[in-house]
Write a protein that holds these residues in place. Structure first.
Motif, PDB file in Angstrom:
ATOM      1  N   VAL A 181      96.812  53.460  45.353  1.00 57.51           N
ATOM      2  CA  VAL A 181      95.746  52.476  45.514  1.00 57.51           C
ATOM      3  C   VAL A 181      94.608  53.117  46.300  1.00 57.51           C
ATOM      4  CG1 VAL A 181      95.098  50.220  46.443  1.00 57.51           C
ATOM      5  CG2 VAL A 181      97.375  50.549  45.443  1.00 57.51           C
ATOM      6  N   LEU A 182      93.458  53.264  45.675  1.00 52.39           N
ATOM      7  CA  LEU A 182      92.319  53.915  46.314  1.00 52.39           C
ATOM      8  C   LEU A 182      91.595  52.965  47.255  1.00 52.39           C
ATOM      9  CD1 LEU A 182      90.898  55.943  43.279  1.00 52.39           C
ATOM     10  CD2 LEU A 182      92.711  56.554  44.898  1.00 52.39           C
ATOM     11  N   TYR A 183      91.555  51.703  46.886  1.00 55.27           N
ATOM     12  CA  TYR A 183      91.051  50.686  47.805  1.00 55.27           C
ATOM     13  C   TYR A 183      91.474  49.302  47.325  1.00 55.27           C
ATOM     14  CZ  TYR A 183      87.079  50.518  44.468  1.00 55.27           C
ATOM     15  OH  TYR A 183      86.285  50.440  43.352  1.00 55.27           O
ATOM     16  N   GLU A 184      91.489  48.356  48.261  1.00 57.19           N
ATOM     17  CA  GLU A 184      91.860  46.973  47.998  1.00 57.19           C
ATOM     18  C   GLU A 184      90.613  46.084  48.075  1.00 57.19           C
ATOM     19  OE1 GLU A 184      94.594  45.740  47.026  1.00 57.19           O
ATOM     20  OE2 GLU A 184      96.296  46.926  47.737  1.00 57.19           O
ATOM     21  N   PRO A 185      90.696  44.853  47.529  1.00 56.11           N
ATOM     22  CA  PRO A 185      89.561  43.928  47.631  1.00 56.11           C
ATOM     23  C   PRO A 185      89.176  43.674  49.086  1.00 56.11           C
ATOM     24  CG  PRO A 185      91.185  43.116  46.070  1.00 56.11           C
ATOM     25  CD  PRO A 185      91.800  44.289  46.730  1.00 56.11           C
ATOM     26  N   GLU A 186      87.889  43.645  49.331  1.00 54.54           N
ATOM     27  CA  GLU A 186      87.307  43.372  50.649  1.00 54.54           C
ATOM     28  C   GLU A 186      87.576  44.471  51.678  1.00 54.54           C
ATOM     29  OE1 GLU A 186      85.273  40.997  50.432  1.00 54.54           O
ATOM     30  OE2 GLU A 186      86.104  40.291  48.529  1.00 54.54           O
ATOM     31  N   GLN A 187      88.198  45.555  51.260  1.00 53.90           N
ATOM     32  CA  GLN A 187      88.450  46.682  52.162  1.00 53.90           C
ATOM     33  C   GLN A 187      87.219  47.579  52.224  1.00 53.90           C
ATOM     34  OE1 GLN A 187      91.201  50.042  50.961  1.00 53.90           O
ATOM     35  NE2 GLN A 187      92.473  49.133  52.574  1.00 53.90           N
ATOM     36  N   THR A 188      86.897  48.049  53.416  1.00 54.19           N
ATOM     37  CA  THR A 188      85.739  48.927  53.560  1.00 54.19           C
ATOM     38  C   THR A 188      85.923  50.194  52.726  1.00 54.19           C
ATOM     39  OG1 THR A 188      85.304  48.143  55.810  1.00 54.19           O
ATOM     40  CG2 THR A 188      84.351  50.265  55.199  1.00 54.19           C
ATOM     41  N   LEU A 189      84.930  50.520  51.943  1.00 52.62           N
ATOM     42  CA  LEU A 189      84.991  51.701  51.084  1.00 52.62           C
ATOM     43  C   LEU A 189      84.611  52.941  51.888  1.00 52.62           C
ATOM     44  CD1 LEU A 189      83.297  50.264  47.870  1.00 52.62           C
ATOM     45  CD2 LEU A 189      85.726  50.444  48.383  1.00 52.62           C
ATOM     46  N   LYS A 190      85.582  53.795  52.140  1.00 50.73           N
ATOM     47  CA  LYS A 190      85.334  55.003  52.912  1.00 50.73           C
ATOM     48  C   LYS A 190      84.952  56.191  52.026  1.00 50.73           C
ATOM     49  CE  LYS A 190      88.560  53.689  56.602  1.00 50.73           C
ATOM     50  NZ  LYS A 190      89.779  54.097  57.356  1.00 50.73           N
ATOM     51  N   TYR A 191      85.386  56.149  50.758  1.00 49.69           N
ATOM     52  CA  TYR A 191      85.142  57.257  49.845  1.00 49.69           C
ATOM     53  C   TYR A 191      84.756  56.757  48.449  1.00 49.69           C
ATOM     54  CZ  TYR A 191      87.753  60.145  53.228  1.00 49.69           C
ATOM     55  OH  TYR A 191      88.190  60.784  54.361  1.00 49.69           O
ATOM     56  N   ALA A 192      84.021  57.588  47.744  1.00 49.11           N
ATOM     57  CA  ALA A 192      83.845  57.456  46.302  1.00 49.11           C
ATOM     58  C   ALA A 192      84.708  58.530  45.662  1.00 49.11           C
ATOM     59  CB  ALA A 192      82.387  57.641  45.904  1.00 49.11           C
ATOM     60  N   TYR A 193      85.240  58.244  44.480  1.00 50.14           N
ATOM     61  CA  TYR A 193      86.141  59.184  43.805  1.00 50.14           C
ATOM     62  C   TYR A 193      85.569  59.582  42.449  1.00 50.14           C
ATOM     63  CZ  TYR A 193      89.586  57.775  47.300  1.00 50.14           C
ATOM     64  OH  TYR A 193      90.238  57.530  48.487  1.00 50.14           O
ATOM     65  N   PHE A 194      85.688  60.874  42.139  1.00 51.60           N
ATOM     66  CA  PHE A 194      85.239  61.417  40.863  1.00 51.60           C
ATOM     67  C   PHE A 194      86.460  61.987  40.138  1.00 51.60           C
ATOM     68  CE2 PHE A 194      81.658  61.484  43.717  1.00 51.60           C
ATOM     69  CZ  PHE A 194      80.568  61.114  42.943  1.00 51.60           C
ATOM     70  N   PRO A 195      87.093  61.218  39.258  1.00 45.42           N
ATOM     71  CA  PRO A 195      88.279  61.718  38.551  1.00 45.42           C
ATOM     72  C   PRO A 195      87.941  62.903  37.643  1.00 45.42           C
ATOM     73  CG  PRO A 195      88.102  59.321  38.383  1.00 45.42           C
ATOM     74  CD  PRO A 195      86.793  59.816  38.919  1.00 45.42           C
ATOM     75  N   LEU A 196      88.909  63.802  37.496  1.00 46.31           N
ATOM     76  CA  LEU A 196      88.756  64.939  36.593  1.00 46.31           C
ATOM     77  C   LEU A 196      89.636  64.763  35.355  1.00 46.31           C
ATOM     78  CD1 LEU A 196      88.710  67.878  39.171  1.00 46.31           C
ATOM     79  CD2 LEU A 196      86.778  66.632  38.200  1.00 46.31           C
ATOM     80  N   ASN A 197      90.935  64.601  35.569  1.00 45.41           N
ATOM     81  CA  ASN A 197      91.843  64.316  34.448  1.00 45.41           C
ATOM     82  C   ASN A 197      92.753  63.138  34.760  1.00 45.41           C
ATOM     83  OD1 ASN A 197      93.332  65.695  36.404  1.00 45.41           O
ATOM     84  ND2 ASN A 197      94.661  66.678  34.901  1.00 45.41           N
ATOM     85  N   ALA A 198      92.388  62.350  35.754  1.00 47.06           N
ATOM     86  CA  ALA A 198      93.106  61.126  36.092  1.00 47.06           C
ATOM     87  C   ALA A 198      92.344  59.924  35.555  1.00 47.06           C
ATOM     88  CB  ALA A 198      93.262  61.016  37.619  1.00 47.06           C
ATOM     89  N   ILE A 199      93.020  58.787  35.484  1.00 51.92           N
ATOM     90  CA  ILE A 199      92.383  57.530  35.089  1.00 51.92           C
ATOM     91  C   ILE A 199      92.660  56.493  36.167  1.00 51.92           C
ATOM     92  CG2 ILE A 199      92.273  55.665  33.401  1.00 51.92           C
ATOM     93  CD1 ILE A 199      93.144  57.567  31.270  1.00 51.92           C
ATOM     94  N   VAL A 200      91.631  55.770  36.547  1.00 52.26           N
ATOM     95  CA  VAL A 200      91.747  54.732  37.567  1.00 52.26           C
ATOM     96  C   VAL A 200      91.417  53.378  36.942  1.00 52.26           C
ATOM     97  CG1 VAL A 200      90.870  53.882  39.776  1.00 52.26           C
ATOM     98  CG2 VAL A 200      91.130  56.345  39.393  1.00 52.26           C
ATOM     99  N   SER A 201      92.247  52.389  37.230  1.00 53.34           N
ATOM    100  CA  SER A 201      92.008  51.025  36.759  1.00 53.34           C
ATOM    101  C   SER A 201      91.381  50.198  37.873  1.00 53.34           C
ATOM    102  CB  SER A 201      93.327  50.360  36.337  1.00 53.34           C
ATOM    103  OG  SER A 201      93.847  50.939  35.171  1.00 53.34           O
ATOM    104  N   LEU A 202      90.392  49.409  37.513  1.00 50.54           N
ATOM    105  CA  LEU A 202      89.855  48.413  38.426  1.00 50.54           C
ATOM    106  C   LEU A 202      90.493  47.082  38.064  1.00 50.54           C
ATOM    107  CD1 LEU A 202      86.033  49.284  38.586  1.00 50.54           C
ATOM    108  CD2 LEU A 202      87.916  50.148  39.987  1.00 50.54           C
ATOM    109  N   LEU A 203      91.153  46.459  39.037  1.00 47.68           N
ATOM    110  CA  LEU A 203      91.888  45.224  38.810  1.00 47.68           C
ATOM    111  C   LEU A 203      91.313  44.103  39.663  1.00 47.68           C
ATOM    112  CD1 LEU A 203      95.509  46.689  39.087  1.00 47.68           C
ATOM    113  CD2 LEU A 203      94.265  46.234  36.980  1.00 47.68           C
TER     114      LEU A 203
END
Length: 236
Positions: free
Chosen positions: A38-60
């Motif tokens: 889990v890269l971040y949760e709802p309402e959680q302060t965003l500390k980083y931005a992520y740039f995937p290379l060969n991974a896939i991230v779902s926004l839920l």
């Protein structure tokens, strides 16, 4: 940590002008993105931005009762953490790794500084944000108006666009959670696609046998999203 890919494998970074890449790349930190992270949760302060290379991230989007539905997928075409450049300290959704791989992360404060300092970088990221919003919009339309079989085709194609193989590693239960539907419905829809020779499914492995046929079965929502990302890739 050393990883077997350069930052330019991410299309957003690869499309930057040399002077913008020169400022951005030294600030990137390589990360291993493992399935279920889990890269971040709802309402959680965003500390980083992520740039995937060969991974896939779902926004839920997560409901108060714990139920969740996928609203977008992000791979090497984009960035996880667009609220950072839009002036928000947090997001309304959860970001979780759907397919393991590598990526880079960038401190939110650094991204804001680079975004404000470089008009070229800002334009590129805002164009990407527009494409992401298009995907989110079409997902909402698809979930409301399209048949489950069409939704499954759209989901498989969007995942396939972000993978280096023609195989998706995902159980039917997880797909059902992503689509916000019952597992039995996904089982029936996947069974029909398999009988038609479009996919082969076995124990969490979905092999795409006929991509063209899958596109014909999918609703118009997939093509709308595909065209938007294709336009982004051609933009300068």
């Amino acid at each position: 940590m050393d990883i077997p890919f350069s930052p330019q494998k991410n299309s957003l970074i690869g499309a930057l002008k040399p002077e913008d890449a020169f400022d951005l790349i030294p600030c990137l930190e390589p990360v291993l993105m493992q399935l279920g992270d889990v890269l971040y949760e709802p309402e959680q302060t965003l500390k980083y931005a992520y740039f995937p290379l060969n991974a896939i991230v779902s926004l839920l989007y997560v409901m108060t009762n714990g139920a969740s539905t996928e609203i977008a997928v992000i791979g090497n075409e984009g960035m996880v953490g667009t609220p950072i450049i839009l002036g928000s300290a947090s997001s309304t959704c959860r970001a979780v790794v759907q397919s393991a791989g590598y990526g880079f992360r960038l401190k939110a404060s650094t991204l804001r500084q680079l975004f404000n300092a470089s008009p070229n970088l800002a334009t590129r990221l805002l164009r990407y944000t527009h494409a992401l919003i298009t995907q989110i919009t079409q997902t909402a339309v698809c979930n409301r108006h399209c048949m489950l079989e069409q939704q499954l085709c759209r989901w498989l194609l969007l995942s396939l666009d972000r993978l280096e193989t023609a195989e998706v590693l995902m159980t039917q239960e997880l797909i059902a959670n992503m689509l916000g539907v019952r597992r039995e419905g996904v089982t029936e829809a996947a069974g029909r696609l398999q009988r038609e020779g479009l996919i082969r499914y076995s124990r969490g492995h979905i092999a795409i046998l006929d991509r063209d046929g899958l596109e014909l079965k999918a609703c118009e929502c997939y093509q709308v999203v595909r065209r938007e990302y294709a336009a982004l890739a051609k933009a300068h």
